[in-house]
Structures are given as C-alpha cells and as structure tokens.
Motif scaffolding. Structure first.
Motif, PDB file in Angstrom:
ATOM      1  N   ASP A  50      25.683  -9.260 -42.376  1.00  0.00           N
ATOM      2  CA  ASP A  50      25.817  -8.728 -43.634  1.00  0.00           C
ATOM      3  C   ASP A  50      26.619  -7.439 -43.259  1.00  0.00           C
ATOM      4  O   ASP A  50      27.745  -7.144 -44.114  1.00  0.00           O
ATOM      5  CB  ASP A  50      24.702  -8.581 -44.266  1.00  0.00           C
ATOM      6  N   MET A  51      25.893  -6.571 -42.557  1.00  0.00           N
ATOM      7  CA  MET A  51      26.612  -5.383 -42.332  1.00  0.00           C
ATOM      8  C   MET A  51      28.251  -5.361 -41.965  1.00  0.00           C
ATOM      9  O   MET A  51      29.081  -4.523 -42.265  1.00  0.00           O
ATOM     10  CB  MET A  51      25.911  -4.505 -41.214  1.00  0.00           C
ATOM     11  N   LYS A  52      28.180  -6.404 -41.228  1.00  0.00           N
ATOM     12  CA  LYS A  52      29.644  -6.889 -40.436  1.00  0.00           C
ATOM     13  C   LYS A  52      30.928  -6.894 -41.505  1.00  0.00           C
ATOM     14  O   LYS A  52      31.732  -6.323 -41.535  1.00  0.00           O
ATOM     15  CB  LYS A  52      29.756  -7.786 -39.531  1.00  0.00           C
ATOM     16  N   GLU A  53      30.374  -7.645 -42.422  1.00  0.00           N
ATOM     17  CA  GLU A  53      31.116  -7.803 -43.834  1.00  0.00           C
ATOM     18  C   GLU A  53      31.733  -6.519 -44.504  1.00  0.00           C
ATOM     19  O   GLU A  53      32.579  -6.305 -44.978  1.00  0.00           O
ATOM     20  CB  GLU A  53      30.371  -8.802 -44.639  1.00  0.00           C
ATOM     21  N   LYS A  54      30.372  -5.623 -44.724  1.00  0.00           N
ATOM     22  CA  LYS A  54      30.711  -4.327 -45.289  1.00  0.00           C
ATOM     23  C   LYS A  54      31.608  -3.587 -44.557  1.00  0.00           C
ATOM     24  O   LYS A  54      32.410  -2.920 -44.978  1.00  0.00           O
ATOM     25  CB  LYS A  54      29.334  -3.787 -45.434  1.00  0.00           C
ATOM     26  N   TYR A  55      31.305  -3.582 -43.272  1.00  0.00           N
ATOM     27  CA  TYR A  55      32.187  -2.861 -42.134  1.00  0.00           C
ATOM     28  C   TYR A  55      33.885  -3.556 -42.196  1.00  0.00           C
ATOM     29  O   TYR A  55      34.857  -2.524 -42.490  1.00  0.00           O
ATOM     30  CB  TYR A  55      32.002  -3.184 -40.861  1.00  0.00           C
TER      31      TYR A  55
END
Length: 144
Positions: A50-55
């Motif tokens: 999920d955080m990678k998508e935000k990144y």
C-alpha cells in the motif's frame, strides 16, 4: 519430432526434477510456506505494498508533492522492517539461492552449446553483456 529432440526433452525434464527435488528447492518451499503462514509478515507485506503505491504516486511529482518527504521516509522505514523480519529474510535468502542455482544451470546449458551465448543473471554487474539497456534499446547498445 526427431529422436534427438525426444531425448533432449526427457533430459530437460530430468534436470527439472533434480532441481525441484534439491535441498535448495526444499528450503525455498519451506521458507515460502512459513512466510505465507506468518500473519505478522503478511500484514507487513500488505502495508508495504500500500505504501509503495503511495510512493509511486508521490514520485510522479517528485519533491514538489506535499507528502514527498513523509511518504519517502515511511517507505524506507517499512522496507527496513521487512528486511529485518526473520521469516521474510529467510525467504529472500532461499529465493536468492534457488535463483543462483537456476542461473548456473542455464549458464552450463548455454555454454555447452556456445561460449558466445549470453545468460542473463538478473544482476547487470555480472551479466557478460556489454549492453546496459538490452539489445532492443534503439541500436545504441554496442553489443558485438
């Protein structure tokens, strides 16, 4: 199909079975199963995805995105947590060992035909090719 092709196919299936039943493959399968059963690790992997998508969204705008520094720091922190989780680290190690075995098998097969055959290792520092972007990179790669 010729007799030579049938023999070659049988030998390749034998090699595949040998790799699949090796201790390296066994360790890979075992560590994968343990990782899949580890609820904490799965939660961490999900949070990281999920955080990678935000990144990736933030990276489109770079340092001009208002959350650039926050998201970048959070991704690095989560990645560090993943790297130090025992079951994830064990899986990554087993995966790398299996990959090394498969690359070495590929190299032996390719070089038994010709030393000129290039076998990608997945690591540009160890690939034997002088090409940095692949031969489909517009003709400027300089491969011989």
């Amino acid at each position: 199909m010729s007799l030579d092709q049938v023999v070659l196919l049988e030998e390749s299936l034998t090699l595949a079975e040998m790799v699949s039943s090796s201790s390296i493959a066994f360790e890979y399968k075992k560590s994968k199963y343990i990782l899949e059963q580890d609820k904490q690790a799965q939660e961490m992997i999900s949070r990281f995805a999920d955080m990678k998508e935000k990144y990736e969204e933030v990276q489109r705008f770079g340092k001009y995105h208002p959350d650039f520094h926050t998201v970048s720091a959070q991704v690095r922190t989560l990645k560090r947590e993943l790297d130090f989780h025992e079951n994830i680290a064990n899986f990554k190690k087993a995966e790398k060992e299996l990959e090394t075995l498969l690359i070495e098998c590929s190299r032996i097969i390719a070089h038994s035909v010709s030393e000129q055959i290039k076998v990608p290792t997945g690591n540009p520092f160890f690939d034997e090719s002088s090409c940095s972007g692949g031969c489909g990179s517009g003709g400027s790669c300089g491969c011989a």
